[in-house]
Design an enzyme around this catalytic site. Structure first.
Site, mmCIF file in Angstrom:
data_model
loop_
_atom_site.group_PDB
_atom_site.id
_atom_site.type_symbol
_atom_site.label_atom_id
_atom_site.label_comp_id
_atom_site.label_asym_id
_atom_site.label_seq_id
_atom_site.Cartn_x
_atom_site.Cartn_y
_atom_site.Cartn_z
ATOM 1 N N ARG A 67 -12.744 -71.046 -59.135
ATOM 2 C CA ARG A 67 -13.066 -72.398 -59.607
ATOM 3 C C ARG A 67 -11.920 -72.927 -60.452
ATOM 4 N NH1 ARG A 67 -13.609 -71.832 -64.896
ATOM 5 N NH2 ARG A 67 -14.582 -69.965 -65.766
ATOM 6 N N GLY B 168 -10.450 -74.554 -64.034
ATOM 7 C CA GLY B 168 -10.743 -74.346 -65.444
ATOM 8 C C GLY B 168 -10.315 -72.995 -65.974
ATOM 9 N N GLN B 169 -10.718 -72.764 -67.215
ATOM 10 C CA GLN B 169 -10.313 -71.582 -67.961
ATOM 11 C C GLN B 169 -11.449 -70.559 -68.000
ATOM 12 O OE1 GLN B 169 -7.392 -70.827 -69.711
ATOM 13 N NE2 GLN B 169 -6.222 -72.702 -69.405
ATOM 14 N N CYS C 113 -13.207 -72.195 -72.597
ATOM 15 C CA CYS C 113 -12.450 -73.211 -71.845
ATOM 16 C C CYS C 113 -10.996 -73.295 -72.292
ATOM 17 C CB CYS C 113 -13.135 -74.572 -71.938
ATOM 18 S SG CYS C 113 -14.855 -74.543 -71.391
ATOM 19 N N SER D 191 -22.641 -75.242 -66.121
ATOM 20 C CA SER D 191 -23.462 -74.322 -66.911
ATOM 21 C C SER D 191 -23.902 -75.051 -68.175
ATOM 22 C CB SER D 191 -22.693 -73.040 -67.243
ATOM 23 O OG SER D 191 -21.479 -73.330 -67.918
ATOM 24 N N TYR E 26 -18.467 -68.253 -70.429
ATOM 25 C CA TYR E 26 -19.471 -67.184 -70.440
ATOM 26 C C TYR E 26 -20.729 -67.667 -69.748
ATOM 27 C CZ TYR E 26 -23.244 -64.218 -72.182
ATOM 28 O OH TYR E 26 -24.349 -63.402 -72.268
ATOM 29 N N HIS E 27 -21.336 -66.785 -68.960
ATOM 30 C CA HIS E 27 -22.654 -67.031 -68.387
ATOM 31 C C HIS E 27 -23.589 -65.921 -68.844
ATOM 32 C CE1 HIS E 27 -20.959 -70.102 -65.882
ATOM 33 N NE2 HIS E 27 -20.206 -69.262 -65.194
ATOM 34 N N ALA F 263 -20.561 -76.784 -69.663
ATOM 35 C CA ALA F 263 -19.214 -76.621 -69.105
ATOM 36 C C ALA F 263 -19.234 -76.917 -67.615
ATOM 37 C CB ALA F 263 -18.712 -75.199 -69.355
#
Length: 232
Positions: free
Chosen positions: A83, A85-86, A181, A165, A89-90, A150
């Site tokens: 994906r 972006g940087q 991020c 998320s 956390y999930h 995010a």
């Protein structure tokens, strides 16, 4: 008698159907591989879908992610993914939605796509009188300077995967183990911490409704799950 030219008939823009698959709690990698397969094999006749999921704890590094932004992951695995972006956390208590949409069929570009997701999140928070905003150059949604949602997306052949998320009612401690991020000392917050509901179902229902409104979709819940098997 002079002839009068007929007005052109403009077909109404009808809402487009989209299946909603609620995956429950899942590890990250099988869902990631499944949405890759879905996107790689779809064509112009494939219907759009929204996958809704909570993930077991994981840090994911996007294509722009730098390992130095993962400060102290401890026991939580780190995955490099495809994906944008940087690092983020999930984990349990976070609502993740993967819109698998054909942007050509929706007649929108990537920038509009991102703005519509952000607006759906902002309007969802407004349901509980939480005032949220977007930031130029920093995709996502913020409340009082703290990030609550995010975005990390990928577009392949005009079709989207990955997604958003949304921190609903979760343990935010793992965010202290990273620069979220890619921003040092970026604060994060959750719906529950801001006085909203703790129940995932209530937030899920409002967010899905707002996403449907933004994209002109008619949502069709289905109990069928995608193939979450990993390749051998």
């Amino acid at each position: 008698m002079d002839a009068v030219a007929a007005e052109p008939v403009v077909a109404p823009v009808l809402p487009l159907p989209a299946q909603v698959r609620d995956l429950g709690m899942q590890d990250y990698a099988p869902v990631w591989r499944a949405m890759q397969r879905f996107t790689d094999t779809r064509d112009e006749h494939t219907g759009d879908e929204l996958w809704v999921v909570e993930h077991t704890p994981v840090f994911t590094l996007g294509q722009a992610g730098k390992p130095e932004h993962v400060l102290a992951p401890g026991e939580i695995p780190v995955l490099q993914v495809d994906r944008g972006g940087q690092v983020t956390y999930h984990g349990p208590g976070q609502l993740v939605v993967y819109p698998l949409l054909d942007l050509r069929r929706l007649k929108i570009g990537v920038r509009d796509y991102v703005c519509k997701i952000e607006q759906a999140l902002i309007d969802t928070l407004d349901e509980w009188n939480i005032v949220a905003e977007r930031r130029d150059g920093a995709p996502g949604v913020y409340v009082g300077g703290a990030k609550i949602a995010a975005l990390g997306i990928r577009v392949r052949r005009g079709c989207t995967f990955h997604g958003l998320s949304f921190n609903v009612a979760m343990d935010l401690e793992p965010f202290h183990r990273i620069n979220p991020c890619g921003y040092q000392d970026l604060q994060v917050t959750s719906v529950l911490d801001l006085g909203g509901p703790s129940g995932m179902d209530a937030v899920k229902a409002v967010l899905l409704d707002q996403l449907a409104r933004q994209f002109g979709l008619v949502l069709q819940p289905t109990s069928a799950l995608p193939d979450l098997s990993l390749p051998a």
